[in-house]
Design a protein around this motif. Structure first.
Motif, short mmCIF file in Angstrom:
data_model
loop_
_atom_site.label_atom_id
_atom_site.label_comp_id
_atom_site.label_asym_id
_atom_site.label_seq_id
_atom_site.Cartn_x
_atom_site.Cartn_y
_atom_site.Cartn_z
N ARG A 1 10.12 -12.67 -6.92
CA ARG A 1 11.52 -13.01 -6.60
C ARG A 1 12.13 -11.96 -5.68
N GLU A 2 11.83 -10.70 -5.95
CA GLU A 2 12.40 -9.61 -5.14
C GLU A 2 11.83 -9.59 -3.72
N ARG A 3 10.52 -9.86 -3.58
CA ARG A 3 9.89 -9.77 -2.27
C ARG A 3 10.01 -11.06 -1.47
N GLY A 4 10.13 -12.19 -2.16
CA GLY A 4 10.40 -13.46 -1.49
C GLY A 4 9.40 -13.85 -0.43
N ALA A 5 9.86 -13.90 0.83
CA ALA A 5 9.03 -14.35 1.95
C ALA A 5 8.14 -13.25 2.52
N ASP A 6 8.23 -12.03 1.99
CA ASP A 6 7.37 -10.95 2.48
C ASP A 6 5.90 -11.27 2.17
N PRO A 7 4.97 -10.84 2.99
CA PRO A 7 3.55 -11.10 2.71
C PRO A 7 3.09 -10.40 1.43
N ALA A 8 2.37 -11.13 0.59
CA ALA A 8 1.80 -10.57 -0.64
C ALA A 8 0.34 -10.22 -0.42
N TYR A 9 -0.42 -11.17 0.13
CA TYR A 9 -1.83 -10.92 0.38
C TYR A 9 -2.26 -11.61 1.67
N TYR A 10 -3.40 -11.15 2.20
CA TYR A 10 -3.95 -11.67 3.45
C TYR A 10 -5.41 -12.07 3.26
N MET A 11 -5.79 -13.15 3.92
CA MET A 11 -7.20 -13.56 4.01
C MET A 11 -7.60 -13.57 5.48
N ARG A 12 -8.82 -13.17 5.76
CA ARG A 12 -9.30 -13.09 7.15
C ARG A 12 -10.04 -14.37 7.51
N ASP A 13 -9.62 -15.02 8.59
CA ASP A 13 -10.39 -16.14 9.13
C ASP A 13 -10.71 -15.83 10.59
N ALA B 1 -9.29 -16.60 13.22
CA ALA B 1 -8.12 -16.30 14.06
C ALA B 1 -7.47 -14.97 13.71
N GLY B 2 -7.88 -14.37 12.60
CA GLY B 2 -7.27 -13.11 12.20
C GLY B 2 -6.83 -13.13 10.74
N TRP B 3 -6.00 -12.17 10.37
CA TRP B 3 -5.52 -12.05 9.00
C TRP B 3 -4.34 -12.98 8.76
N GLN B 4 -4.50 -13.90 7.79
CA GLN B 4 -3.47 -14.89 7.50
C GLN B 4 -2.72 -14.53 6.22
N PRO B 5 -1.38 -14.42 6.29
CA PRO B 5 -0.63 -13.96 5.12
C PRO B 5 -0.23 -15.11 4.19
N THR B 6 -0.04 -14.79 2.94
CA THR B 6 0.59 -15.66 1.95
C THR B 6 1.77 -14.89 1.36
N SER B 7 2.92 -15.51 1.32
CA SER B 7 4.13 -14.82 0.87
C SER B 7 4.13 -14.65 -0.65
N TRP B 8 5.00 -13.77 -1.11
CA TRP B 8 5.14 -13.57 -2.55
C TRP B 8 5.63 -14.83 -3.25
N TYR C 1 -5.15 -6.94 1.17
CA TYR C 1 -6.04 -7.61 2.11
C TYR C 1 -7.39 -7.83 1.43
N PHE C 2 -7.84 -9.09 1.35
CA PHE C 2 -9.11 -9.41 0.72
C PHE C 2 -10.24 -9.32 1.74
N ALA C 3 -11.19 -8.42 1.49
CA ALA C 3 -12.34 -8.29 2.39
C ALA C 3 -13.19 -9.55 2.35
N GLU D 1 -8.97 -2.86 11.46
CA GLU D 1 -7.97 -3.92 11.65
C GLU D 1 -6.75 -3.71 10.77
N VAL D 2 -6.97 -3.34 9.53
CA VAL D 2 -5.88 -3.24 8.55
C VAL D 2 -5.21 -1.88 8.58
N ARG D 3 -6.01 -0.81 8.81
CA ARG D 3 -5.52 0.56 8.75
C ARG D 3 -4.77 0.80 7.43
N PRO D 4 -5.50 0.75 6.32
CA PRO D 4 -4.85 0.88 5.01
C PRO D 4 -4.16 2.22 4.85
N THR D 5 -3.10 2.23 4.08
CA THR D 5 -2.41 3.48 3.76
C THR D 5 -3.01 4.12 2.52
#
Length: 607
Positions: A28-40, A42-49, A258-260, A272-276
């Protein structure tokens, strides 16, 4: 029990929200922000919270529709994918118990875990994992459905594809989901972690909802995790450390996951991701080390001089900082130059130029490997723990890191050293016991203290050092107790060595079995004008044996004579998960290796 107890003030003593409920709050707090990504392609595709939350709620309704009851097990078998964590969260949300199975598990292990846990639903990744059930179906009468993540349409009455599974849940099931979620209590069983099993079949570690929630928040606080962080999920989700990062810390804090696509794709994913934040088991760091070292060895002229200078500057600068001293103006200036000329380029090439936290855990790592990375301005912080303590026991943090040490106790926990040197742990992160194994539980949990089975000591400043496993102690024929773990870590720090196993139980001296890194072996031989040899011949080439002996001589120089490695044998084939020599987290199954190569060991004591 003697020895001092290293205790920290108990953290998280107040109310905290259990993972399934916390997940909905974060969504609820993050809403439309990306929660996770899958790589296809075309690149990394996000799914929102908000979409992530809808997926988990839908899966929870589907589990209710299938008749899954609180306390029943939902097993999950496959590589890291969104469906894995969605099913895990959905199971917890309806009071069921998630039980992960390593994707590398053999059919017998899969059958054992489903049967032992009482699994009623299995989520399987693809046809490869489905095939592991073909022989055991008739012996698993309690298994109602196998839900397929991907791969092929369901062709068996037991199978159901992911979309068909989700379609079972309707709005009519939502009140029951809500009721069960509200009924969850901290002491309720949240998940089963099946140990990776270096000996025999794995044990099922019972972790409560309260333990999982407390540990997730304690780690997030220790590491200062924020929603701005990025993490790649690539280690087995059946392992507690990956579950903390990809599930519990993730839903508590709301960072991007990000799911490998595979382990082989990790190198590309990093750039590609440059994880923190990046968590690696020692073999991951050792492979990165070997790749960099190979390039440095191939450097010539000015590049070679520049690299050597930069490595020296980085080591000296970090040595000063880790000892609590100010490096000084001249060393600071050299480091600034080295950053512009070397460090920034290396970090960018590795995909670690934005990493603020690098972690190594799950097995010993050679201090020299860690020092090598400080030469590139990459400080890897070592931690220590076990599944029975929900992952972390000690952590290395900013301002409290020492190379060779695994850090200090996680805030809110207690760690002590028994008279025989065993590390013992107490705190809100300690497990409830082993499922169906009261005797093993009683031996491991004594008066609330977890008997870790590991040996170690604290230094005067409260830093913990782990020296090995009690059960792996080698007792020579002269009665000397030797822990092989640190010797093996030093062997694996030799440039050519991939794995090392020290032998000598009941013998009058130590020996070692070695496997070599194919790439490093080829480069070494080419540098000496030798080419075209197959692995079996190359690994026993006189130049190779001489180089290995030189490295072992260096190791022996700083060991007591009783711990000297007197002979070694190079095995022609690597140790691997597929052959059963390594666990899914790449720990050596010592007994398996020694049994398989018994004749090679015996020969070293005959000659």
């Amino acid at each position: 029990m003697t020895a001092a107890v290293h205790d920290t003030a108990r953290a998280g003593g107040g109310e905290f929200v259990l993972a399934p409920a916390r997940f909905l709050v974060t969504a609820r707090e993050r809403g439309a922000d990306p929660a996770y990504y899958m790589r296809d392609e075309a690149g990394w595709q996000p799914t929102s919270w908000q979409d992530y939350a809808a997926q988990v709620q839908q899966a929870a309704r589907a589990l209710v529709a299938l008749g899954v009851q609180p306390g029943q097990a939902v097993c999950i078998l496959g590589f890291n994918r969104p469906e894995w964590v969605i099913m895990d969260l959905a199971a917890m949300m309806v009071g069921a118990v998630a039980a992960g199975i390593y994707w590398t598990s053999a059919p017998g292990e899969v059958e054992y875990i489903i049967r032992h846990s009482g699994g009623v639903i299995l989520l399987a990744e693809d046809d490869t994992q489905w095939a592991k059930l073909q022989e055991s179906r008739s012996r698993l009468p309690g298994l109602r459905r196998v839900v397929m993540m991907k791969g092929t349409a369901a062709t068996d009455s037991l199978q159901m594809d992911w979309d068909a599974f989700l379609a079972l849940g309707t709005r009519e099931h939502q009140p029951e989901v809500d009721r069960r979620l509200s009924a969850l209590r901290p002491d309720d069983l949240g998940t089963l972690i099946y140990t990776s099993g270096t000996t025999g079949m794995p044990k099922a570690v019972m972790l409560s909802h309260g333990t999982l929630a407390w540990t997730g928040m304690a780690l997030a606080k220790a590491f200062g995790t924020t929603p701005a962080d990025r993490l790649i999920s690539y280690l087995p989700l059946a392992h507690v450390a990956e579950q903390l990062g990809a599930i519990h810390n993730h839903v508590a804090i709301g960072y991007r996951l990000y799911f490998a696509r595979s382990l082989e794709a990790l190198r590309d994913h990093l750039t590609e991701v440059r994880p923190t934040v990046f968590f690696g088991v020692p073999r991951v760091w050792e492979k990165i080390h070997a790749g960099i070292a190979g390039k440095l060895d191939a450097a010539t002229d000015f590049k070679a001089v520049l690299a050597a200078w930069a490595l020296s500057v980085g080591r000296r600068w970090h040595e000063q900082v880790l000892q609590g001293r100010e490096p000084g103006g001249w060393l600071n200036l050299q480091k600034a130059w080295a950053s512009r000329l070397v460090y920034d380029k290396v970090k960018a090439a590795l995909g670690m130029d934005q990493a603020r936290l690098l972690i190594s855990a799950a097995a010993p790592i050679a201090p020299e490997t860690l020092r090598f990375f400080t030469g590139l301005d990459l400080l890897i912080r070592e931690g220590y723990g076990q599944s029975e303590a929900c992952g972390p026991t000690t952590v290395s943090l900013a301002g409290s890191t020492r190379i060779g040490s695994v850090g200090k106790p996680l805030a809110g926990t207690e760690v002590r050293i028994a008279p025989d040197g065993e590390i013992q742990v107490r705190g809100p992160h300690v497990f409830q016991g082993y499922l169906g194994m009261p005797e093993d539980t009683a031996q491991t949990l004594v008066d609330g203290w977890l008997q870790s089975g590991d040996l170690g000591h604290f230094d005067v400043d409260g830093y913990l050092y782990v020296s090995g496993r009690k059960k792996d102690l080698l007792i020579t024929s002269g009665g000397k107790n030797i822990s092989p773990a640190n010797l093996e870590a030093e062997l694996m720090d030799l440039p050519l060595v991939e794995h090392g196993i020290v032998c000598g139980d009941g013998r009058h001296f130590l020996t070692a079995l070695l496997t070599l890194k194919p790439d490093a072996l080829e480069t070494f031989l080419q540098a000496h004008g030798v080419q075209g040899l197959d692995m079996a011949v190359a690994c026993r080439h006189p130049l190779v044996l001489a180089e290995l002996q030189k490295g072992i001589d260096d190791i022996n120089r700083h060991q007591a004579r009783v711990a000297w490695i007197r002979k070694f044998t190079v095995l022609p084939e690597p140790l691997s998960i597929d052959t059963g020599a390594l666990t899914a987290t790449m720990k050596i199954k010592r007994k398996v290796v020694l049994e398989r190569h018994r004749e090679a060991v015996e020969a070293m004591y005959r000659d």
